[in-house]
Design a protein around this motif. Structure first.
Motif: not given
Lengths: 130, 288
Positions: A46, A116-118
């Motif tokens: 991520a 888990t994201d960006n």
């Protein structure tokens, strides 16, 4: 695939690829709607800085020329990195092309929904071909 | 069904154009700057077609060829507005207070002959507001390789200063390397030290007479591609239309920027070769 070679040639320039995470010698530049779980033998994370690009809508193939919408997603661990990557993309591909032509619209940056994201800054483009 | 044609060699992607004008008596075209719309030019003419009583229609004769055009100007430069008015508007420049604090300008190594470098005069080292001057700027010195083996350059020998509407200051410098004594002079920087110069404080545009004889303005509309190839429409002689200069101030609640909608009529210039008196369209081979 339609538009893939034109967009790859426009995006695969040092000014852009030097900002992307390196995966055993290859930059994180993906013609895909998802970042792969691994690339060139390296697991993606991520925190990585990557570009994924894919069609953004319908292609009217009845036209005698091409006019195709795409999204170029500039993803990075921080707002600043994501934004600067997107602005670099725009600076290098907006109103440019050899045998094709790209116009860009820089959109607002989307923050991550979880760990888990960006950050994702979307450059919405129209690719025109003859 | 099959694709009906494969002929695509002259498809052009819309990418805007530069509009440049040359007033009567001027030798070069000057870019008007930002425009906010398409630039259009439509060919019109009067027709004379006679239907005979016993021999059908005769060949059509046309006369009074004109081009009806328009664009919306975003860069509201007084010089451009005056230039396109064809003599309706006169411009008076008022000078401000002389400035002696203009910082040195450096032209980086790699400069070339036959290239105009805008003279950039900032108010001071702490105020980067650029100034314009009516008269040719006063330069204290122009020095090649100032931090190495300095060579003082002489005006009209190693450089010339030219009036340049494309330069904000109104002036540009052009170098002549062949007259410089330093070897490989283009590989060195050049420092331009400014003397005292008087900036323009304001421009006033005037209009209003019982009658005005208009002077025609030539117009170039050019698109340049990434390879430097052009598609260019040249209109040899234009007059601004009545209502074609629209002054205004937008409200604070409006979008966009201040703009001026312009319309013009291109007419035949009878001093030119017959068949080429109204316009020309240049398409360089391979231009995008």
């Amino acid at each position: 695939m339609i538009g893939q070679s034109e967009l790859y040639s426009a995006l695969n320039v040092t000014a852009i690829t030097s900002l992307l995470t390196d995966y055993n010698g290859l930059p994180g530049l993906f013609f895909s709607s998802l970042i792969p779980q691994s690339f060139n033998g390296v697991e993606t994370k991520a925190q990585d800085t990557t570009i994924i690009y894919y069609p953004a809508g319908n292609f009217n193939l009845a036209l005698n020329y091409g006019q195709y919408p795409f999204y170029i997603n500039c993803r990075a661990a921080t707002f600043k990195t994501s934004r600067e990557l997107a602005e670099t993309v725009v600076a290098n591909i907006n109103r440019k092309g050899d045998g094709f032509f790209i116009t860009c619209e820089l959109q607002a940056t989307i923050p991550p929904i979880d760990e888990t994201d960006n950050h994702n800054t979307v450059v919405s483009i129209t690719l025109k071909t003859k | 069904m099959p694709t009906q044609t494969s002929k695509k060699g002259n498809i052009y992607f819309p990418d805007g154009a530069q509009v440049a004008l040359k007033a009567t008596g001027e030798s070069v075209f000057t870019d008007v700057g930002v425009i906010l719309s398409a630039v259009t030019a439509t060919l019109n003419y009067d027709t004379n077609e006679v239907e005979t009583a016993n021999a059908g229609k005769l060949n059509r004769q046309i006369r009074n060829m004109t081009l009806a055009g328009s664009y919306t100007l975003g860069n509201l430069e007084p010089d451009s507005i005056t230039r396109m008015s064809g003599g309706i508007i006169t411009q008076v420049t008022t000078d401000g207070t002389a400035i002696s604090t203009i910082p040195t300008q450096t032209v980086t190594a790699g400069w070339a002959d036959n290239t105009r470098y805008p003279l950039i005069m900032q108010t001071s080292s702490s105020d980067d507001t650029e100034i314009r001057t009516q008269t040719k700027p006063t330069l204290t010195s122009v020095t090649l390789d100032p931090s190495g083996t300095p060579e003082t350059l002489a005006e009209n020998v190693e450089y010339v200063i030219v009036e340049d509407g494309s330069s904000y200051s109104g002036w540009s410098i052009q170098f002549i390397s062949a007259n410089m004594s330093t070897g490989s002079p283009t590989t060195f920087t050049i420092d331009i030290v400014y003397g005292t110069n008087t900036p323009i404080a304001s421009e006033t545009l005037y209009a209003g007479s019982s009658t005005v004889i208009m002077n025609a303005v030539a117009m170039q509309i050019t698109h340049t591609d990434d390879n430097g190839k052009i598609r260019r429409l040249v209109v040899n002689s234009t007059d601004i239309d009545s209502g074609g200069l629209a002054f205004g101030f937008k409200g604070a609640n409006e979008d966009g920027i201040e703009e001026m909608a312009l319309s013009f009529t291109g007419k035949v210039d009878s001093s030119l070769t017959s068949g080429r008196q109204l316009m020309s369209m240049i398409i360089e081979d391979g231009a995008e």
